[in-house]
Design a protein around this motif. Structure first.
Motif, PDB file in Angstrom:
ATOM      1  N   SER A 138       0.830  -1.215   0.000  1.00  0.00           N
ATOM      2  CA  SER A 138       0.000   0.000   0.000  1.00  0.00           C
ATOM      3  C   SER A 138       0.863   1.263   0.000  1.00  0.00           C
ATOM      4  CB  SER A 138      -1.013   0.002   1.142  1.00  0.00           C
ATOM      5  OG  SER A 138      -0.434  -0.320   2.345  1.00  0.00           O
ATOM      6  N   THR A 165      -6.697   3.574  -2.787  1.00  0.00           N
ATOM      7  CA  THR A 165      -5.321   3.298  -2.376  1.00  0.00           C
ATOM      8  C   THR A 165      -5.034   3.907  -1.010  1.00  0.00           C
ATOM      9  OG1 THR A 165      -4.583   3.225  -4.654  1.00  0.00           O
ATOM     10  CG2 THR A 165      -2.910   3.682  -3.007  1.00  0.00           C
ATOM     11  N   GLU A 168      -6.731   1.984   1.737  1.00  0.00           N
ATOM     12  CA  GLU A 168      -6.031   0.749   2.057  1.00  0.00           C
ATOM     13  C   GLU A 168      -4.790   1.050   2.885  1.00  0.00           C
ATOM     14  OE1 GLU A 168      -3.919  -1.149  -0.984  1.00  0.00           O
ATOM     15  OE2 GLU A 168      -3.901  -3.094  -0.009  1.00  0.00           O
ATOM     16  N   LEU A 169      -4.092   2.131   2.530  1.00  0.00           N
ATOM     17  CA  LEU A 169      -2.924   2.532   3.311  1.00  0.00           C
ATOM     18  C   LEU A 169      -3.334   2.836   4.742  1.00  0.00           C
ATOM     19  CD1 LEU A 169       0.075   3.376   3.516  1.00  0.00           C
ATOM     20  CD2 LEU A 169      -0.602   5.663   2.769  1.00  0.00           C
ATOM     21  N   SER A 271      -6.469  -1.570  -7.648  1.00  0.00           N
ATOM     22  CA  SER A 271      -6.864  -0.477  -6.768  1.00  0.00           C
ATOM     23  C   SER A 271      -8.260   0.010  -7.053  1.00  0.00           C
ATOM     24  CB  SER A 271      -5.885   0.679  -6.914  1.00  0.00           C
ATOM     25  OG  SER A 271      -4.622   0.267  -6.468  1.00  0.00           O
TER      26      SER A 271
END
Lengths: 310, 314
Positions: A138, A165, A168-169, A271
């Motif tokens: 990520s 993205t 998710e990070l 993504s």
């Protein structure tokens, strides 16, 4: 792993006598030689404990063009065409964690980096294994979607992709805090270890891309300060000098772009679908996690991704 | 999916087919009562988590056995999971005594509040050694090999030989893990919740699998007997169990790859046919179970994570 651009160099360069070559991008720098600068996070990791401890190896090498790792010449060093790669006499080694552990054992760095104690070491192994498919991915995606696509490749990324993205990070940063750091000084205990080194270098990717990684996470921010202090602030700054200027990279050469695109397209596909699951419900377009949602997403897959909206 | 038997032999004892593992079997030792431990049997004693399996070492306990462990090692596994099988096989092959705690991942028991106390990442395998809890299969394998001082070849003490194992494990995390599990999701787990993965994705996955196998055969195996050298290591175990996943749903991974096929035979011969059968019987019968509709039904609360996993298929 992606190389970062700089001036062209002759490839492969001849190793100095007695040197232990660590092929990395031009951003790798080691104590005593001042020849390499660290670029991709693995290369930065590969040298820091020794620089911090002022002990060998003092080896270095190579400058990279972006995509130069895709050349046939480098394939002789590493058929998988990735950096970093280590060459110790006839012994060639790839994979950043393997290289870190090799150097740790060979040069007998202080115990805290990779403790002899069974359970303490298992904690480091556990983090190194976990991060590979989670935080590392990520962080890399965040860098690519926020900066490298639009700036380096000239390929704008849709807001939904970027949102997915970053979501998710966010999930992985929360896991880093809750599962690994908790209330400890460092990820695996009271002392710094390879786990912290690997983690901090990964996190510099989204930081370099302008993501707010530490601003809203005071626990991680103080951990970062501790890691920087333990490593040495000068060394830390030097190692991340390039990645923190990721936004300033000039556009890629068209041939390099062509080589990199299949890999980056795969990253986009992944993504975009995450937008439906990783983005919080209030930001989702669909009604929530349902089979109907899944069907919609499967239909999205039939679109021609080559014609993504700009 | 439940191992209800208590085995007193080692891997060499006769192993019933997996269906019979679901029914109660006579036990030679009563299960240890653990006061204050998690209530695993939450009203479903005949189900998945109600049984405890005690595994005895093949060697007798003597003073020459180094680091003789207390009988407290627990392994939370599910033999549908590739990394779980690697841990299971390693422990059994090396006669490491452990209590098997089967976690039914299709029924979503890994998402329960009780299991969250064991592993907040909600995944298997998990090792619990007294108060010490460890996740991640490679970390567990390394821990077990060091603690129980298994034969050196598994995780060699030689610097370069060990580096090769870690080199493989690093590449494995990128190129094998996540890729080789996809066919199972496509053919069994997706359909279980009514999701059909598009053909385009299936084809891309086939290409990724082919490419990974090519690298596996050429870069890691090469002319060697095993992936990280001339003897079996943890790398071979992790690789074999990942490859078994698509094999179980009909992928002919070894067709046209004689070197890789020979490697597989060597690894399975080393582990022993009975241990392989015991570890693989569940996964190898998965298509049959799916066809006969005897697989458990995932509860709705598991759907989001299953959908997310399917969405991750590139």
């Amino acid at each position: 792993m992606l190389s970062i651009l700089y001036q062209p160099v002759e490839w492969p360069p001849p190793p100095p006598a007695g040197a232990l070559p660590v092929f990395a991008n031009q951003e790798c720098r080691l104590v005593g030689r001042r020849a390499m600068k660290l670029g991709p996070e693995h290369c930065r990791e590969g040298h820091r404990p020794w620089r911090a401890q002022r002990c060998p190896p003092t080896t270095h090498h190579a400058g990279f063009f972006p995509g130069q790792h895709l050349s046939d010449a480098f394939a002789q060093v590493n058929p998988l065409k990735k950096v970093p790669a280590l060459k110790d006499g006839d012994f060639t080694l790839t994979e950043s964690v393997a290289i870190l552990l090799y150097l740790t054992r060979k040069y007998k760095v202080p115990d805290y980096w990779y403790p002899q104690d069974l359970q303490a070491r298992a904690r480091v192994d556990e983090y190194l294994a976990w991060q590979h498919t989670t935080l590392r991915r990520s962080c890399l995606r965040a860098l690519w979607h926020k900066v490298m696509f639009p700036v380096f490749l000239g390929e704008p990324v849709s807001p939904q992709t970027l949102a997915a993205t970053l979501a998710e990070l966010d999930v992985n940063l929360q896991l880093l805090e809750d599962k690994f750091l908790q209330n400890k000084a460092f990820l695996t205990g009271p002392h710094i270890s390879l786990a912290d080194l690997v983690a901090i270098t990964e996190l510099m990717h989204p930081v370099g891309a302008g993501c707010q990684v530490f601003e809203s996470r005071p626990k991680l921010a103080t951990w970062r300060q501790r890691v920087e202090a333990a490593v040495g602030e000068d060394l830390f700054r030097e190692a991340h000098e390039v990645i923190l200027k990721a936004k300033d990279f000039p556009p890629a050469d068209p041939t390099i772009k062509q080589k990199l695109m299949p890999w980056v397209l795969a990253m986009i596909r992944f993504s975009l679908l995450l937008v439906m699951y990783a983005v919080p419900k209030e930001k989702q377009h669909c009604q929530g996690h349902s089979l109907a949602c899944a069907e919609l997403h499967m239909k999205l897959e039939t679109r021609d991704w080559g014609k993504m909206e700009r | 999916m439940n191992s209800g038997n208590v085995t007193t032999g080692g891997p060499s004892s006769h192993l019933p087919p997996h269906r019979e593992l679901l029914s109660p079997a006579p036990i030679s030792k009563p299960p240890r009562k653990r006061s204050g431990s998690l209530a695993w049997a939450t009203g479903q004693r005949d189900g998945i988590l109600g049984k405890i399996q005690l595994e005895c070492r093949t060697q007798p306990w003597t003073s020459t056995v180094p680091h003789a462990p207390a009988m407290g090692l627990e392994l939370y596994l599910n033999l549908l999971s590739q990394p779980s099988r690697a841990v299971y096989i390693f422990a059994k092959k090396n006669g490491i005594p452990f209590e098997l705690r089967t976690v039914d991942i299709i029924k979503g028991q890994h998402r329960s509040k009780e299991f969250f106390q064991i592993n907040s990442l909600q995944k298997v395998p998990v090792l619990k050694d007294g108060d010490f809890i460890l996740t991640e299969s490679s970390a567990i394998l390394i821990y077990l090999s060091c603690k129980y001082q298994t034969a050196d070849h598994w995780y060699p003490s030689d610097l370069q030989a060990r580096a090769r194992v870690h080199e493989y494990l690093g590449w494995h995390a990128d190129c094998i893990r996540g890729t080789f599990g996809v066919p199972m999701w496509v053919q069994v787990l997706g359909p279980l919740i009514g999701v059909q993965v598009p053909e385009e994705k299936v084809e891309r996955n086939r290409t990724a699998i082919d490419q990974a196998l090519q690298w596996l055969e050429n870069k890691f195996l090469g002319d060697r007997l095993f992936l990280a050298g001339q003897q079996v290591t943890l790398a071979d175990l992790m690789a074999l169990e990942e490859l078994m996943q698509p094999v179980a749903v009909g992928y002919e991974l070894f067709k046209g790859r004689p070197r890789l096929a020979a490697w597989r035979e060597r690894v399975e011969a080393f582990l022993g046919a009975e241990l392989c059968q015991e570890a693989h019987s569940l996964i190898l019968s998965i298509l049959e179970q799916a066809a006969k509709k005897t697989l458990p039904t995932p509860p709705p609360e598991v759907y989001p994570t299953m959908l997310l996993r399917i969405a991750r298929i590139p």
